[in-house]
Scaffold this active site. Structure first.
Site, PDB file in Angstrom:
ATOM      1  N   ARG A  33      52.659 -18.226  36.248  1.00 53.29           N
ATOM      2  CA  ARG A  33      53.924 -17.489  36.141  1.00 53.29           C
ATOM      3  C   ARG A  33      54.486 -17.140  37.512  1.00 53.29           C
ATOM      4  NH1 ARG A  33      51.025 -17.063  31.599  1.00 53.29           N
ATOM      5  NH2 ARG A  33      51.978 -16.433  29.620  1.00 53.29           N
ATOM      6  N   GLY A 100      48.031 -26.735  29.142  1.00 59.86           N
ATOM      7  CA  GLY A 100      48.981 -26.350  28.098  1.00 59.86           C
ATOM      8  C   GLY A 100      49.906 -25.250  28.575  1.00 59.86           C
ATOM      9  N   ARG A 128      47.699 -32.378  22.280  1.00 56.85           N
ATOM     10  CA  ARG A 128      47.945 -31.004  21.803  1.00 56.85           C
ATOM     11  C   ARG A 128      49.369 -30.838  21.261  1.00 56.85           C
ATOM     12  NH1 ARG A 128      45.714 -26.874  26.194  1.00 56.85           N
ATOM     13  NH2 ARG A 128      46.105 -25.431  24.473  1.00 56.85           N
ATOM     14  N   GLN A 175      51.927 -18.551  25.120  1.00 60.26           N
ATOM     15  CA  GLN A 175      52.653 -19.680  25.704  1.00 60.26           C
ATOM     16  C   GLN A 175      53.983 -19.874  24.989  1.00 60.26           C
ATOM     17  OE1 GLN A 175      49.936 -23.005  25.561  1.00 60.26           O
ATOM     18  NE2 GLN A 175      48.538 -22.071  27.048  1.00 60.26           N
ATOM     19  N   ASP A 326      40.358 -17.033  24.813  1.00 55.01           N
ATOM     20  CA  ASP A 326      39.710 -18.053  25.650  1.00 55.01           C
ATOM     21  C   ASP A 326      38.215 -17.790  25.829  1.00 55.01           C
ATOM     22  OD1 ASP A 326      42.064 -19.442  25.982  1.00 55.01           O
ATOM     23  OD2 ASP A 326      42.593 -18.418  27.842  1.00 55.01           O
ATOM     24  N   ARG A 357      37.798 -25.999  19.921  1.00 54.60           N
ATOM     25  CA  ARG A 357      36.676 -25.255  20.512  1.00 54.60           C
ATOM     26  C   ARG A 357      35.625 -24.830  19.490  1.00 54.60           C
ATOM     27  NH1 ARG A 357      39.957 -22.084  25.382  1.00 54.60           N
ATOM     28  NH2 ARG A 357      39.687 -23.805  26.858  1.00 54.60           N
ATOM     29  N   ARG A 402      36.227 -24.714  29.666  1.00 56.94           N
ATOM     30  CA  ARG A 402      35.480 -23.563  29.142  1.00 56.94           C
ATOM     31  C   ARG A 402      34.277 -23.996  28.287  1.00 56.94           C
ATOM     32  NH1 ARG A 402      38.713 -19.818  31.263  1.00 56.94           N
ATOM     33  NH2 ARG A 402      40.951 -19.999  30.887  1.00 56.94           N
TER      34      ARG A 402
HETATM   35  C1  S3P Z   1      47.910 -18.541  27.990  1.00 53.94           C
HETATM   36  C2  S3P Z   1      47.963 -18.341  26.638  1.00 53.94           C
HETATM   37  C3  S3P Z   1      46.875 -18.717  25.724  1.00 53.94           C
HETATM   38  C4  S3P Z   1      45.581 -19.039  26.456  1.00 53.94           C
HETATM   39  C5  S3P Z   1      45.818 -19.876  27.665  1.00 53.94           C
HETATM   40  C6  S3P Z   1      46.733 -19.161  28.640  1.00 53.94           C
HETATM   41  C7  S3P Z   1      49.054 -18.115  28.824  1.00 53.94           C
HETATM   42  O1  S3P Z   1      47.277 -19.887  25.012  1.00 53.94           O
HETATM   43  O2  S3P Z   1      44.682 -19.686  25.592  1.00 53.94           O
HETATM   44  O3  S3P Z   1      44.595 -20.156  28.341  1.00 53.94           O
HETATM   45  O4  S3P Z   1      48.901 -18.055  30.065  1.00 53.94           O
HETATM   46  O5  S3P Z   1      50.124 -17.830  28.269  1.00 53.94           O
HETATM   47  P1  S3P Z   1      48.125 -19.804  23.636  1.00 53.94           P
HETATM   48  O6  S3P Z   1      49.501 -19.372  23.946  1.00 53.94           O
HETATM   49  O7  S3P Z   1      48.067 -21.217  23.098  1.00 53.94           O
HETATM   50  O8  S3P Z   1      47.390 -18.832  22.771  1.00 53.94           O
END
Ligand code: S3P
Length: 449
Positions: A33, A100, A128, A175, A326, A357, A402
């Site tokens: 971010r 992701g 994904r 996310q 996570d 996972r 992880r």
């Molecule tokens: C994250 C949100 C999570 C997390 C990822 C980081 C983020 O994912 O698992 O490691 O920085 O916004 P999801 O939005 O898919 O839950």
């Protein structure tokens, strides 16, 4: 195959007396971010403590492709951004590697600027689901052309005349929430995101820090987040706190390894991230928070973890899932050394992370001699207690950092060593994992191929 090269098989052996101080890297979520918001700000944003893992480096490259200047100088990252709505069209495909978070946030950030960009990633990321992001972005007027199942590679055409959006996030995902908020930055009027369960709120905190008007109200619908579009961002100086999701590995290693006493300082303990540590305490872990304080608007403390011979299995509250999503892989390894069952409900999202996972951990834990039961959105590990977990298996990491680190932690206390087929992906989030663990006294090695 590793995310960025040949597989790196690794083995961990029963260890004793982990001790010392573990300086884990910067927070991955806040690092992504910092670069993205810095790139959307005219002027110089300076970031210290940035995670220099491959995921974040890929986001830095992507931001350069959209027009930002980013360089590391004198130990700090300097980001010269182009302003909200100022992204230029990249002249090459954007490769987000394994991340992701990177791809979904960047898609949001460019979605309301009239440019085209094509995104790809590694085999894990390209499998994904992206529709969870492109569906709400379509409401702004953004178009997405990807592979079947809404998968990468995918081209996004940013909206020419974006309309603000009111969107209820159907899955607990920071996310998705963040992608919609970032898209809302370049739309006129108010963009509203509603989440039924609170997920990590770094985007909201940082958007406010950069100067956006953003508010959160709790209503019967859930948490209602309202962002006023087209703000004038002010450059920031950001000190990234250390990552609780990375701290999880040395902390859990200390809890299960006989004779250990490890300090993990300066860990961000934002309540939307800290669920693992409370869960470990509920299991009887000798884990304490020392010197609690506030830094850069985030709660921070030093974690002290000691060998905990009397861990017990528990029912993990499903409402805690988002705050430790996570951390379930490494929690399941601690659960292996606890007495009795650890039941983990409400975790369907684990099936669409860097790997599935639940499946990845269930396979490896069974190979290590444990009983694991699973359903679509839950799983249960039947703990055998300290000193009673056989180990002695070779397991797959499925391109998932992880998963690799979790099994290496498991092997520190199983009776026979644990081998992971590929530790290469660890570099995406925790590039210093091997040296940090070795410095504590953990016996983790690369296996000659
Ligand atoms: C994250 C949100 C999570 C997390 C990822 C980081 C983020 O994912 O698992 O490691 O920085 O916004 P999801 O939005 O898919 O839950």
């Amino acid at each position: 195959m590793s995310a960025h090269g040949d597989p790196i098989p690794m083995i961990s052996h029963k260890s004793a007396g982990l001790s010392g101080t573990a300086q884990v890297p910067g927070d991955k979520s806040i690092s992504h971010r910092s670069l993205i918001l810095g790139a959307m700000t005219v002027g110089e944003t300076v970031v210290t403590g940035l995670l220099e893992g491959q995921d974040v480096l890929d986001t830095a490259s992507a931001m350069r492709a959209f027009g930002a200047q980013i360089e590391k100088r004198d130990g700090a990252w300097h980001v010269h951004g182009v302003g909200v709505g100022g992204f230029g069209e990249p002249d090459h495909v954007i490769d987000c590697g394994n991340s992701g978070t990177g791809v979904r946030l960047i898609m949001g950030a460019m979605a309301t600027t009239p440019i085209a960009a094509t995104f790809t990633g590694d085999a894990s990321l390209n499998g994904r689901p992206m529709a969870r992001v492109t569906d709400p972005l379509a409401q702004f007027g953004t178009r997405a052309y990807g592979r079947s199942g809404g998968r990468l590679p995918m081209t996004i055409l940013g909206a020419r005349d974006p309309q603000p959006v009111r969107y209820t996030v159907p899955v607990p995902s920071a996310q998705v929430k963040s992608a919609v908020l970032l898209a809302g930055l370049n739309a006129p009027g108010e963009t509203v995101v509603i989440e039924r369960e609170a997920t990590r709120d770094h985007s909201e905190r940082m958007l406010a820090g950069f100067g956006a008007t953003i508010r959160r109200e709790d209503s019967a619908e859930g948490h209602v987040i309202t962002l006023v579009g087209q703000p004038e961002f002010r450059p920031q100086t950001i000190a990234v706190p250390r990552d609780p999701s990375s701290a999880a590995f040395p902390v859990c290693a200390a809890l299960v390894t006989e004779g250990s006493d490890v300090l993990v300082p300066n860990i961000g303990l934002n309540p939307t991230r800290a669920g693992l540590f409370y869960t470990l305490q509920d299991m009887g872990a000798e884990l304490s928070f020392e010197n609690p304080r506030e830094e850069g608007g985030e709660p921070v403390a030093d974690l002290r973890a000691k060998f905990s011979p009397d861990l017990r299995g528990i029912e993990v509250p499903p409402e805690r899932a988002a705050s430790m999503i996570d951390e379930y892989p490494v929690l399941s390894c601690v659960a292996a050394f606890a007495a009795g069952k650890t039941h983990m409900p409400g975790v369907k999202e684990l099936r669409v992370k860097e790997s599935d996972r639940i499946d990845a951990m269930a396979r490896g834990l069974r190979a290590a001699g444990l009983r694991v039961d699973e359903g679509e959105d839950w799983w249960t590990v039947h703990g055998l207690g300290h000193g009673a977990v056989p180990g002695g298996a070779t397991v797959q990491s499925f391109l998932d950092h992880r998963i690799a680190m979790s099994f290496l932690v498991l092997g520190l206390a199983t009776n026979a060593p644990m081998t992971v087929d590929d530790g290469g992906p660890i570099a995406t989030s925790f590039p210093i994992f091997e040296t940090l663990m070795a410095d504590l006294g953990a016996r983790i090695d690369r296996v000659a191929r």
